[in-house]
Motif scaffolding. Structure first.
Motif, PDB file in Angstrom:
ATOM      1  N   GLY A  26       7.270 -16.681  29.266  1.00  0.00           N
ATOM      2  CA  GLY A  26       6.558 -15.469  28.891  1.00  0.00           C
ATOM      3  C   GLY A  26       6.823 -14.338  29.871  1.00  0.00           C
ATOM      4  N   HIS A  27       6.774 -14.660  31.178  1.00  0.00           N
ATOM      5  CA  HIS A  27       7.114 -13.661  32.194  1.00  0.00           C
ATOM      6  C   HIS A  27       8.571 -13.216  32.043  1.00  0.00           C
ATOM      7  CE1 HIS A  27       3.471 -13.675  34.531  1.00  0.00           C
ATOM      8  NE2 HIS A  27       3.521 -14.977  34.759  1.00  0.00           N
ATOM      9  N   ALA A  28       9.453 -14.196  31.914  1.00  0.00           N
ATOM     10  CA  ALA A  28      10.891 -13.889  31.859  1.00  0.00           C
ATOM     11  C   ALA A  28      11.256 -13.099  30.613  1.00  0.00           C
ATOM     12  CB  ALA A  28      11.691 -15.187  31.911  1.00  0.00           C
ATOM     13  N   ALA A  29      10.617 -13.428  29.488  1.00  0.00           N
ATOM     14  CA  ALA A  29      10.902 -12.707  28.248  1.00  0.00           C
ATOM     15  C   ALA A  29      10.519 -11.238  28.374  1.00  0.00           C
ATOM     16  CB  ALA A  29      10.150 -13.351  27.082  1.00  0.00           C
ATOM     17  N   ARG A  39      15.298 -15.456  36.349  1.00  0.00           N
ATOM     18  CA  ARG A  39      15.293 -16.904  36.557  1.00  0.00           C
ATOM     19  C   ARG A  39      13.871 -17.458  36.535  1.00  0.00           C
ATOM     20  NH1 ARG A  39      19.918 -17.218  41.349  1.00  0.00           N
ATOM     21  NH2 ARG A  39      21.176 -15.500  40.526  1.00  0.00           N
ATOM     22  N   ILE A  40      13.732 -18.690  36.082  1.00  0.00           N
ATOM     23  CA  ILE A  40      12.426 -19.337  36.092  1.00  0.00           C
ATOM     24  C   ILE A  40      12.542 -20.704  36.747  1.00  0.00           C
ATOM     25  CG2 ILE A  40      11.723 -18.145  33.989  1.00  0.00           C
ATOM     26  CD1 ILE A  40      11.999 -20.826  32.503  1.00  0.00           C
ATOM     27  N   THR A  41      11.403 -21.233  37.141  1.00  0.00           N
ATOM     28  CA  THR A  41      11.343 -22.597  37.656  1.00  0.00           C
ATOM     29  C   THR A  41      10.235 -23.347  36.931  1.00  0.00           C
ATOM     30  OG1 THR A  41       9.773 -22.087  39.426  1.00  0.00           O
ATOM     31  CG2 THR A  41      12.114 -21.838  39.938  1.00  0.00           C
ATOM     32  N   THR A  42      10.314 -24.658  37.001  1.00  0.00           N
ATOM     33  CA  THR A  42       9.279 -25.525  36.443  1.00  0.00           C
ATOM     34  C   THR A  42       9.099 -26.700  37.382  1.00  0.00           C
ATOM     35  OG1 THR A  42       8.498 -26.610  34.418  1.00  0.00           O
ATOM     36  CG2 THR A  42      10.817 -26.945  35.011  1.00  0.00           C
ATOM     37  N   ARG A  43       8.266 -27.649  37.023  1.00  0.00           N
ATOM     38  CA  ARG A  43       8.091 -28.850  37.826  1.00  0.00           C
ATOM     39  C   ARG A  43       7.817 -30.022  36.903  1.00  0.00           C
ATOM     40  NH1 ARG A  43       2.549 -26.893  40.797  1.00  0.00           N
ATOM     41  NH2 ARG A  43       1.216 -26.690  38.970  1.00  0.00           N
ATOM     42  N   THR A  44       7.991 -31.213  37.397  1.00  0.00           N
ATOM     43  CA  THR A  44       7.785 -32.407  36.580  1.00  0.00           C
ATOM     44  C   THR A  44       6.784 -33.341  37.239  1.00  0.00           C
ATOM     45  OG1 THR A  44       9.650 -33.552  37.626  1.00  0.00           O
ATOM     46  CG2 THR A  44      10.112 -32.305  35.614  1.00  0.00           C
ATOM     47  N   MET A  82      19.409 -17.869  28.092  1.00  0.00           N
ATOM     48  CA  MET A  82      20.012 -18.633  29.184  1.00  0.00           C
ATOM     49  C   MET A  82      21.296 -17.993  29.700  1.00  0.00           C
ATOM     50  SD  MET A  82      18.037 -21.175  29.963  1.00  0.00           S
ATOM     51  CE  MET A  82      19.149 -22.226  30.908  1.00  0.00           C
ATOM     52  N   ALA A  83      21.896 -17.083  28.938  1.00  0.00           N
ATOM     53  CA  ALA A  83      23.079 -16.372  29.426  1.00  0.00           C
ATOM     54  C   ALA A  83      22.711 -15.410  30.552  1.00  0.00           C
ATOM     55  CB  ALA A  83      23.755 -15.610  28.293  1.00  0.00           C
ATOM     56  N   HIS A  84      21.436 -15.068  30.631  1.00  0.00           N
ATOM     57  CA  HIS A  84      20.965 -14.162  31.677  1.00  0.00           C
ATOM     58  C   HIS A  84      19.832 -14.798  32.479  1.00  0.00           C
ATOM     59  CE1 HIS A  84      22.861 -11.289  28.786  1.00  0.00           C
ATOM     60  NE2 HIS A  84      23.364 -10.851  29.920  1.00  0.00           N
ATOM     61  N   GLY A  85      19.810 -16.128  32.536  1.00  0.00           N
ATOM     62  CA  GLY A  85      18.756 -16.817  33.260  1.00  0.00           C
ATOM     63  C   GLY A  85      19.147 -18.239  33.580  1.00  0.00           C
ATOM     64  N   ARG A  86      18.270 -18.938  34.267  1.00  0.00           N
ATOM     65  CA  ARG A  86      18.463 -20.348  34.584  1.00  0.00           C
ATOM     66  C   ARG A  86      17.103 -20.952  34.883  1.00  0.00           C
ATOM     67  NH1 ARG A  86      22.216 -21.592  38.927  1.00  0.00           N
ATOM     68  NH2 ARG A  86      20.852 -23.342  39.494  1.00  0.00           N
ATOM     69  N   SER A 112       8.612 -17.029  38.006  1.00  0.00           N
ATOM     70  CA  SER A 112       9.707 -16.281  37.391  1.00  0.00           C
ATOM     71  C   SER A 112      10.168 -15.239  38.391  1.00  0.00           C
ATOM     72  CB  SER A 112       9.232 -15.618  36.099  1.00  0.00           C
ATOM     73  OG  SER A 112      10.234 -14.779  35.559  1.00  0.00           O
ATOM     74  N   SER A 113      11.471 -14.962  38.410  1.00  0.00           N
ATOM     75  CA  SER A 113      12.018 -14.034  39.396  1.00  0.00           C
ATOM     76  C   SER A 113      13.126 -13.204  38.769  1.00  0.00           C
ATOM     77  CB  SER A 113      12.579 -14.820  40.597  1.00  0.00           C
ATOM     78  OG  SER A 113      13.231 -13.975  41.521  1.00  0.00           O
ATOM     79  N   GLY A 114      13.156 -11.916  39.125  1.00  0.00           N
ATOM     80  CA  GLY A 114      14.246 -11.053  38.685  1.00  0.00           C
ATOM     81  C   GLY A 114      13.874 -10.196  37.500  1.00  0.00           C
ATOM     82  N   SER A 115      14.815  -9.349  37.106  1.00  0.00           N
ATOM     83  CA  SER A 115      14.618  -8.487  35.949  1.00  0.00           C
ATOM     84  C   SER A 115      15.968  -8.118  35.379  1.00  0.00           C
ATOM     85  CB  SER A 115      13.841  -7.214  36.335  1.00  0.00           C
ATOM     86  OG  SER A 115      14.587  -6.432  37.249  1.00  0.00           O
ATOM     87  N   GLY A 116      15.971  -7.511  34.211  1.00  0.00           N
ATOM     88  CA  GLY A 116      17.223  -7.054  33.614  1.00  0.00           C
ATOM     89  C   GLY A 116      18.129  -8.176  33.194  1.00  0.00           C
ATOM     90  N   LEU A 117      19.315  -8.222  33.773  1.00  0.00           N
ATOM     91  CA  LEU A 117      20.349  -9.166  33.351  1.00  0.00           C
ATOM     92  C   LEU A 117      20.330 -10.480  34.122  1.00  0.00           C
ATOM     93  CD1 LEU A 117      23.345  -6.670  32.984  1.00  0.00           C
ATOM     94  CD2 LEU A 117      21.600  -7.303  31.304  1.00  0.00           C
TER      95      LEU A 117
END
Length: 490
Positions: free
Chosen positions: A258-261, A236-241, A215-219, A228-233
């Motif tokens: 999984g994508h973000a990891a 970011r990911i999104t979800t829904r409810t 979470m220090a390098h994501g949200r 999922s979006s971005g790479s490196g440092l």
């Protein structure tokens, strides 16, 4: 400086600009005001123009000709830069900018049409997107199959023929398993009741971190279609409810983690280089699917999740961990791909592959898409589509021009099956760890075998090196038949 050093300095700036473009896309899905779509389209077209100019800069050709790679990493860098350079040079800058502009605006048109159940309102825009992608494919294919040309953006080295052959090999066993399950007379009940959004999001964040999301390098934010979006440092990911279906939130989150990891796990030495990202969408999807399914839906981990859900929501009407495991893995026909169980999921993908290939080849008109979709869905799933949002308007992919993307979902499942078999071989006490909610052994194995390498190796070579075997459909189908055979008494 050497030609290689000059090239890598130039490439680093291009990669940084591409990350900015990606951030604009993330913002459009999560934070952007609804009325800003037209301006955002112009912004995306402008940055795509700059990226196209950089990716076709004649100096790249000179640097590539003169560069002397010192090691395997340098060779891989040159391979990826050369592939992008040669492909991009075939696409006119005008076309690249127009694709960026139209697909940015089309995303908003699709969202409005989906919300109002009005395919006709989206059809002219989709027809424009298809025409642009056809034009791009013609520029890239040089007389070959259009779909093959587009597929290279997502799975380098794959062809429609090779993927079609794989899908043909899978379909009989998938159809037979589906029929046996639905004819078994067993049917675990789904969840009942409501689950408040705050509790879902808190547990979702806990699950994300349990699966190693930094979470220090994501949200985590909310979106209509999780991604999922971005790479490196900055990944970011999104979800829904859904108040009636917390699994949608939890497993969307685990999937996107999984994508973000994968992106967070790439060797930091590759940051802002062509190797500093996942090598293909098929390998990317292997990470999200093994996190979500083979790990997240396993009997061991669902036992832990059952306890956590009871702690957050209280008694929600499922008797025990065994019943919960059956509920999590309940097989039932449904309209929505992202909500499909493991047995039906690939049938959704196989259908989309055939339809989008026909669209790009010109064998299916956009106006005929709803009818073709509905007929195929009735044949494959035994249900009549009741509304466009449950049919051909459900996925965002075609609105943003991602033709060639869908088959990588099933390819990712195939790769995940291979990885899971090797993981079980190498970590014999995996279930004992997962039962305590500890995914570290699995995620560390995947980071070491797959994620840290980024795009260093070609897709199939990545899976081959990780597992010690050639990729094949056998491990996935064996896993599905074993798991669901036991659950449904087959």
């Amino acid at each position: 400086m050497s030609a290689y050093d000059d090239l890598m300095t130039f490439q680093r700036e291009t990669e940084a600009l591409a990350q900015i473009a990606g951030r604009l896309g993330w913002d459009q899905e999560t934070m952007m005001p609804r009325g800003a779509s037209e301006q955002r389209g112009e912004e995306m077209a402008a940055i795509e123009t700059v990226l196209h100019q950089r990716r076709t800069d004649p100096r790249i050709g000179d640097w590539l000709a003169a560069a002397m790679p010192a090691d395997g990493v340098a060779e891989a860098h040159l391979r990826e830069i050369r592939r992008t350079y040669e492909r991009t040079c075939k696409v006119p800058a005008r076309l690249a900018a127009e694709i960026a502009r139209v697909t940015s605006v089309a995303q908003g048109v699709w969202a409005e049409a989906r919300a109002s159940e009005a395919f006709d309102a989206f059809a002219p825009t989709l027809a424009r997107v298809v025409a642009l992608r056809q034009e791009e494919a013609d520029a890239l294919a040089a007389g070959g199959e259009r779909y093959d040309a587009l597929l290279q953006d997502y799975e380098p080295g794959a062809t429609a023929a090779s993927i079609g052959a794989m899908f043909d090999a899978m379909r009989p066993r998938l159809v037979a398993l589906r029929a046996a399950i639905l004819g078994s007379g067993r049917g675990p009940a789904g969840l009942r009741g409501t689950f408040d959004e705050g509790g879902q999001l808190r547990l979702s964040a806990e699950l994300a971190q349990a699966f190693g999301y930094d979470m220090a390098h994501g949200r985590i934010d909310k979106a209509v279609h999780p991604f999922s979006s971005g790479s490196g440092l900055d990944v970011r990911i999104t979800t829904r409810t859904n108040p009636e279906d917390p699994f949608n939130c939890f497993y969307s989150t685990i999937h996107e983690v999984g994508h973000a990891a994968y992106e967070q796990g790439v060797d930091r030495a590759f940051l802002l280089t062509p190797l500093g990202r996942g090598v293909s969408m098929g390998v990317h999807e292997s990470q999200s699917r093994i996190y979500e399914n083979q790990i997240g839906r396993s009997r061991a981990f669902t036992g832990h999740l059952f306890d956590r859900m009871r702690a957050v929501f209280g008694d929600f009407g499922v008797a025990d961990a065994d019943a919960f495991y059956a509920t999590v893995n309940r097989v039932h026909p449904g309209f929505i791909r992202t909500e499909a169980d493991e047995v039906h999921y690939n049938l959704h993908v196989l259908m989309r592959f055939d339809l989008e290939r026909a669209l790009i080849d010109g064998d299916l008109a956009v106006a005929d898409l709803p009818g073709a979709w509905n007929d195929r869905f009735a044949a494959d799933f035994g249900q009549a589509v009741d509304k466009p949002s449950n049919g051909c308007l459900q996925d965002v992919h075609w609105s943003v021009g991602l033709f060639g993307y869908f088959p990588t979902y099933t390819l990712g499942n195939v790769y995940a099956g291979c990885l899971h078999a090797a993981l079980r071989r190498d970590v014999p006490d995996l279930d004992a760890r997962l039962a305590m909610g500890d995914t570290t052994a699995a995620t560390t194995w995947l980071r070491d075998r797959v994620q840290r390498h980024g795009a260093r190796h070609l897709p199939e070579d990545t899976i081959r090196a990780a597992t010690g075997s050639d990729p094949s459909v056998g491990p996935l189908l064996d896993y599905l038949e074993s798991k669901f055979g036991a659950l449904y008494g087959l």
